[in-house]
Design a protein around this motif. Sequence first.
Motif, PDB file in Angstrom:
ATOM      1  N   ARG A 281      -6.220   0.460  11.793  1.00  0.00           N
ATOM      2  CA  ARG A 281      -7.075  -0.620  11.329  1.00  0.00           C
ATOM      3  C   ARG A 281      -7.375  -1.594  12.461  1.00  0.00           C
ATOM      4  O   ARG A 281      -6.505  -1.875  13.268  1.00  0.00           O
TER       5      ARG A 281
ATOM      6  N   ASP B 102      -3.347  -4.791  -5.751  1.00  0.00           N
ATOM      7  CA  ASP B 102      -2.687  -4.773  -4.433  1.00  0.00           C
ATOM      8  C   ASP B 102      -3.518  -5.653  -3.502  1.00  0.00           C
ATOM      9  O   ASP B 102      -4.614  -5.285  -3.113  1.00  0.00           O
TER      10      ASP B 102
ATOM     11  N   ARG C 115       1.216   1.486  12.307  1.00  0.00           N
ATOM     12  CA  ARG C 115       0.581   2.101  11.117  1.00  0.00           C
ATOM     13  C   ARG C 115      -0.638   2.935  11.477  1.00  0.00           C
ATOM     14  O   ARG C 115      -1.465   2.554  12.271  1.00  0.00           O
TER      15      ARG C 115
ATOM     16  N   GLY D 230       0.810  -1.220   0.000  1.00  0.00           N
ATOM     17  CA  GLY D 230       0.000   0.000   0.000  1.00  0.00           C
ATOM     18  C   GLY D 230       0.844   1.271   0.000  1.00  0.00           C
ATOM     19  O   GLY D 230       0.372   2.333  -0.395  1.00  0.00           O
TER      20      GLY D 230
HETATM   21 ZN    ZN Z   1      -2.291  -2.583   2.173  1.00  0.00          ZN
END
Ligand code: ZN
Length: 214
Positions: free
Chosen positions: A160, A84, A127, A14
């Motif tokens: 996430r 992806d 992240r 990503g």
């Molecule tokens: Zn990703």
Amino acid sequence: KRLVLIGPPGSGKGTQSPIIKDEHCLCHLATGDMLRAAVAAKTPLGIKAKEAMEKGELVSDDLVIGIIDEAMKKPSCQKGFILDGFPRTVVQAQKLDDMLQKQGSKIDRVLNFAIDDAILEERITGRWIHPSSGRTYHTKFGPPKAPGVDDVTGEPLIQRKDDTAAVLKSRLEAFHKQTEPVIDYYKKKGAVAELHAEKPPKEVATEVKKVLSS
Ligand code: ZN
Ligand code: AP5
């Protein structure tokens, strides 16, 4: 160009995608991003996908093949695309070949984001993402200018739900069992280029550039 990016969670797919997209003017199709948007919007697709995603397991082949089939029809994807996170099973890879064959095209290159599992937990747990643009940050390796805030829009960043050490274990297991065979599938076709995905993002970008210009 029609490209496939394969690598474990946190390997940088990503992160490199927007760079490749801008340089080669390709459309970026990320099944994980599309599924997360469907889950957030509570669409029928999202309702079906939610449980598997939260557990770090793969969503059914039929569901993801359906969304890719739909997305590849977009006019902006006719010139080429970056896949992806798809295909992630051999069944998905075969189905993709069938779909492309019907249009008289094929996958040109598969970029294998090769990396040691041990590095991935730190990448995943640090992240932060800006959901609407897909921009990705990392507390240590690429922090935003202000903590928790997107550089461009000033909007809040989120983490996430599946970015925990526990769920990462299942995601890695799924990768080794179900997705590594896809790399072999493409190796037999001679389409795979290996990347050193443990290097800093800029160095990986340089490797990608070299592969795509050769
Ligand atoms: Zn990703
Ligand atoms: P998906 O969204 O595809 O997740 P994933 O494959 O686990 O990959 P990630 O997005 O976690 O990793 P990435 O390689 O994009 O890493 P990034 O560049 O952000 O899928 C999620 C779920 O959806 C699946 O578990 C499954 O349930 C379902 N799904 C999706 N597709 C499916 C399919 N085809 N079939 C069935 N189910 C499917 O980088 C990570 C972090 O590291 C970032 O913070 C970044 O800033 C940092 N970073 C990146 N590169 C570097 C570097 N070189 N050095 C240091 N830090 C770096």
